[in-house]
Design an enzyme around this catalytic site. Structure first.
Site, short mmCIF file in Angstrom:
data_model
loop_
_atom_site.label_atom_id
_atom_site.label_comp_id
_atom_site.label_asym_id
_atom_site.label_seq_id
_atom_site.Cartn_x
_atom_site.Cartn_y
_atom_site.Cartn_z
N GLY A 139 0.83 -1.21 0.00
CA GLY A 139 0.00 0.00 0.00
C GLY A 139 0.85 1.25 0.00
O GLY A 139 0.55 2.25 0.64
N ASP A 153 2.04 -1.91 -4.48
CA ASP A 153 0.64 -1.49 -4.43
C ASP A 153 -0.14 -2.28 -5.46
O ASP A 153 0.45 -3.01 -6.26
CB ASP A 153 0.51 0.03 -4.66
CG ASP A 153 -0.64 0.62 -3.84
OD1 ASP A 153 -1.78 0.10 -3.96
OD2 ASP A 153 -0.42 1.60 -3.11
N ILE A 154 -1.45 -2.09 -5.46
CA ILE A 154 -2.33 -2.86 -6.33
C ILE A 154 -2.16 -2.48 -7.79
O ILE A 154 -2.44 -3.26 -8.70
CB ILE A 154 -3.81 -2.68 -5.90
CG1 ILE A 154 -4.74 -3.63 -6.64
CG2 ILE A 154 -4.27 -1.25 -6.04
CD1 ILE A 154 -4.70 -5.05 -6.18
N ARG A 155 -1.69 -1.25 -8.03
CA ARG A 155 -1.45 -0.83 -9.42
C ARG A 155 -0.22 0.07 -9.48
O ARG A 155 0.19 0.65 -8.49
CB ARG A 155 -2.67 -0.10 -10.00
CG ARG A 155 -3.07 1.14 -9.26
CD ARG A 155 -4.42 1.68 -9.75
NE ARG A 155 -4.79 2.89 -9.02
CZ ARG A 155 -5.39 2.90 -7.83
NH1 ARG A 155 -5.66 1.76 -7.23
NH2 ARG A 155 -5.70 4.03 -7.23
N GLY A 190 -0.50 4.99 -1.13
CA GLY A 190 -1.54 5.69 -0.39
C GLY A 190 -1.03 6.95 0.28
O GLY A 190 0.14 7.32 0.15
N GLN A 191 -1.92 7.61 1.02
CA GLN A 191 -1.59 8.90 1.64
C GLN A 191 -0.38 8.79 2.56
O GLN A 191 0.54 9.61 2.50
CB GLN A 191 -2.80 9.42 2.43
CG GLN A 191 -2.60 10.82 3.00
CD GLN A 191 -3.68 11.23 3.98
OE1 GLN A 191 -4.39 10.38 4.53
NE2 GLN A 191 -3.80 12.51 4.24
N TYR A 207 -14.71 0.71 9.12
CA TYR A 207 -13.27 0.94 9.27
C TYR A 207 -12.86 0.74 10.72
O TYR A 207 -11.90 0.02 11.02
CB TYR A 207 -12.95 2.36 8.81
CG TYR A 207 -11.50 2.75 8.89
CD1 TYR A 207 -10.53 2.07 8.15
CD2 TYR A 207 -11.10 3.82 9.67
CE1 TYR A 207 -9.20 2.44 8.21
CE2 TYR A 207 -9.77 4.21 9.73
CZ TYR A 207 -8.81 3.51 9.01
OH TYR A 207 -7.50 3.89 9.08
N LYS A 263 -10.46 -2.16 12.38
CA LYS A 263 -9.23 -1.80 13.10
C LYS A 263 -9.25 -2.33 14.54
O LYS A 263 -8.23 -2.81 15.04
CB LYS A 263 -9.03 -0.28 13.08
CG LYS A 263 -8.62 0.28 11.73
CD LYS A 263 -7.27 -0.26 11.27
CE LYS A 263 -6.79 0.35 9.97
NZ LYS A 263 -5.54 -0.28 9.48
#
Length: 317
Positions: free
Chosen positions: A9, A35-37, A12-13, A143, A147
């Protein structure tokens, strides 16, 4: 043994800035971003990058073996507001990606895991002011539920199998280098952009919605610090409370008017208001400060100065 890091990941941010800092700290050749792409960005272009699906155990295992990975930072997740629109997928991604990494550590394939939790683990029944490390946790979002469940599994795998997993509960994160990513606290990123481009901003939270926040520089510092700490200093294996500052949209707007006197804000609360109302207003992070020496560098004033400086030097030149 050489530290070899895999970030899942990485685009991401948080992953974007974490990848850059880890490459600077451990050497580009020792940090594998995934990452996924494959995007056209610095994460992909400035070091080793692999496409990986966080839900594919075999793909993750192959990368770990290929690069002799010791540490995994699992940053892949569907965030609060986005997850509410697709609860089943959010649960699948947030939970099963964690199980994959926990089971790889249990099998002795990796030494150490970083997995982020969030203030979303708290709920409307949690004490809102100075929320304690140990308190009522009845999250009301997918979410938050994922978590909180992840925290329990992290602690279980540590206690039962000796897995060295480390975690912090991120508050709302503010960054100049990555755009808002679908979180409830992301108004505090967008507002700076709108101050420069439009001179006005419409907040999707009400003016007095106080939330715990942190500048991204501090979040990255905390993430690397907890991973570098001696194992015996990590006394909490669910997740540590972490805090930098707390403020309302109104207070942030007032800080911005010091730099842009004509800036205006109005308020049109949407579905994210209900999420924000279920979260703490401020956080007690004394355990992190005591156990592994956590200390934040940024408050609302020097963060605002740094945000505008960087935005004007990079995006709005």
């Amino acid at each position: 043994m050489q530290t070899k890091i895999l970030i899942i990941g990485a685009c991401g941010q948080i992953g974007t800035e974490l990848t850059a800092k880890l490459r600077a700290t451990y050497g580009v050749e020792n940090v594998i971003a995934s990452d996924i792409r494959k995007l056209e960005n610095d994460v992909v272009n400035n070091g080793i990058f692999e496409v990986v699906n966080a839900l594919d155990y075999n793909q993750i295992e192959q990368l770990i073996e290929k690069y002799h990975i010791t540490d995994v930072y699992l940053m892949a997740a569907l965030l609060s507001a986005t997850a509410e629109k697709n609860p089943a997928f959010a649960w699948d991604l947030n939970m099963n990606s964690l199980f994959h990494v926990l089971n790889l550590a249990k099998a002795g394939k990796i030494k150490k895991i970083f997995w982020p939790s969030s203030i979303a683990v708290f709920g409307p029944t949690t004490p809102r002011e100075n929320t304690p490390q140990y308190t009522v946790m009845e999250p009301s979002t997918v979410y938050g539920i994922s978590k909180q469940t992840g925290e329990r599994w992290a602690e279980y795998y540590h206690n039962q199998y000796g897995v060295d997993i480390r975690s912090i509960r991120y508050p709302g994160l503010i960054s100049w280098s990555t755009e808002a990513g679908g979180g409830t606290t992301d108004y505090a990123v967008d507002i700076y952009h709108k101050a420069i481009t439009d001179g006005k901003f419409t907040s999707f939270l009400s003016e007095n919605s106080a939330l715990p926040m942190m500048y991204m520089d501090d979040a990255i510092k905390a993430t690397i610090s907890i991973m570098q700490a001696d194992a015996e200093n990590i006394k909490i294996r669910s997740s540590y409370n972490l805090s930098g500052m707390s403020f309302t949209p109104k207070q942030l707007a007032e800080e911005i008017t010091k730099h842009y006197p004509n800036f205006t804000i109005n308020y049109e609360p949407d579905f994210r208001q209900k999420i924000a109302d279920s979260w703490p207003a401020s956080i007690d992070d004394s355990a992190a400060r005591t156990d592994w020496g956590w200390k934040n560098d940024f408050d609302i004033e020097n963060m605002t100065v740094d945000m505008f400086k960087n935005l004007k030097e990079t995006i709005y030149k």
